[in-house]
Design a protein around this motif. Structure first.
Motif, PDB file in Angstrom:
ATOM      1  N   ILE A 105      -0.334  -3.134   8.573  1.00 13.51           N
ATOM      2  CA  ILE A 105      -1.000  -2.231   7.633  1.00 13.51           C
ATOM      3  C   ILE A 105      -1.925  -3.077   6.768  1.00 13.51           C
ATOM      4  N   TRP A 106      -3.214  -2.754   6.836  1.00 18.03           N
ATOM      5  CA  TRP A 106      -4.230  -3.527   6.111  1.00 18.03           C
ATOM      6  C   TRP A 106      -4.817  -2.679   4.996  1.00 18.03           C
ATOM      7  N   VAL A 107      -5.062  -3.322   3.860  1.00 14.93           N
ATOM      8  CA  VAL A 107      -5.677  -2.632   2.722  1.00 14.93           C
ATOM      9  C   VAL A 107      -6.884  -3.436   2.258  1.00 14.93           C
ATOM     10  N   SER A 108      -7.940  -2.716   1.909  1.00 13.66           N
ATOM     11  CA  SER A 108      -9.104  -3.346   1.289  1.00 13.66           C
ATOM     12  C   SER A 108      -9.289  -2.744  -0.095  1.00 13.66           C
ATOM     13  N   LEU A 109      -9.331  -3.597  -1.096  1.00 10.58           N
ATOM     14  CA  LEU A 109      -9.574  -3.119  -2.456  1.00 10.58           C
ATOM     15  C   LEU A 109     -11.064  -3.099  -2.771  1.00 10.58           C
ATOM     16  N   ASN A 110     -11.863  -3.669  -1.862  1.00  6.19           N
ATOM     17  CA  ASN A 110     -13.295  -3.800  -2.133  1.00  6.19           C
ATOM     18  C   ASN A 110     -14.096  -3.113  -1.036  1.00  6.19           C
TER      19      ASN A 110
END
Ligand code: FES
Length: 200
Positions: A105-110
């Motif tokens: 599970i990958w998350v990008s805050l930008n």
């Protein structure tokens, strides 16, 4: 940093919500019954209860405190105490870009312009918390960045590093598909011991 691993899909099956974080950003990571992953701010807009304490109800996430339900865009669409009310659009949970790829599970805050890390044929093995910052883990491997570190070993291991605090990170471990998972698991336990500087 851009894409950060926040968990392994096998640890967050459909219908499950867990707490996670990237540095100061606390998140509720959850998976709908249809298998779609979400990363949201871990605060209910109502009274601030942690949404990671809530539960998945259909394709929505419900807060455990007063039961407000949030749809997949993060908007509140049901308030049990006022069942006939259509909640205003302003009642909305901040959401982050979240995808599942390669069992991670990958998350990008930008920005989401960057491609996801290349995992090759590797498969997820386990996640291991380490009492060391992500930057110090990167320094141990002489890595320029700290989000993914390919490790040359018998298992063709790749570490996806999740920065949590100044003294803690989580290693999400992937290895060659034919690697013995118990051996890889022991290897990463030894690695954790080394990283934390604890005598074996
Ligand atoms: S604090 Fe979440 S519904 Fe009230």
């Amino acid at each position: 940093m851009n894409w950060i691993a926040v968990g392994l899909a096998k640890d967050v099956p459909p219908g499950v919500v867990i707490p996670s974080r990237i540095e100061d950003t606390e998140m509720a990571i959850w998976c709908t019954p249809s298998g779609r992953y979400h990363a949201w701010s871990d605060r209910c807009p109502h009274r601030g209860m942690r949404l990671s304490h809530g539960f998945v109800r259909g394709e929505t996430l419900a807060c455990i405190y007063h039961g407000w339900q949030y749809n997949q865009t993060g908007s509140c669409d049901y308030i049990p105490a006022h069942p006939k009310l259509t909640p205003p659009d302003t009642i909305c949970v901040p959401t982050y870009t979240c995808v599942e790829e390669g069992g991670v599970i990958w998350v990008s805050l930008n920005s989401v312009d960057d491609p996801l890390p290349v995992l090759g044929a590797r498969v997820p093995v386990r996640s291991v918390p380490v009492s060391l910052s992500a930057k110090d883990v990167a320094a141990h491997f002489g890595a320029a960045g700290f989000t993914t570190i390919a490790v040359v070993s018998d298992y063709d291991t790749l570490l996806a590093v999740q920065p949590c605090t100044d003294t803690m990170c989580v290693l999400h471990v992937l290895a060659a598909p034919d690697a013995d998972r118990k051996e890889v698991s022991r290897w990463v336990e030894d690695l954790r011991t080394t990283l934390e500087g604890v005598p074996a």
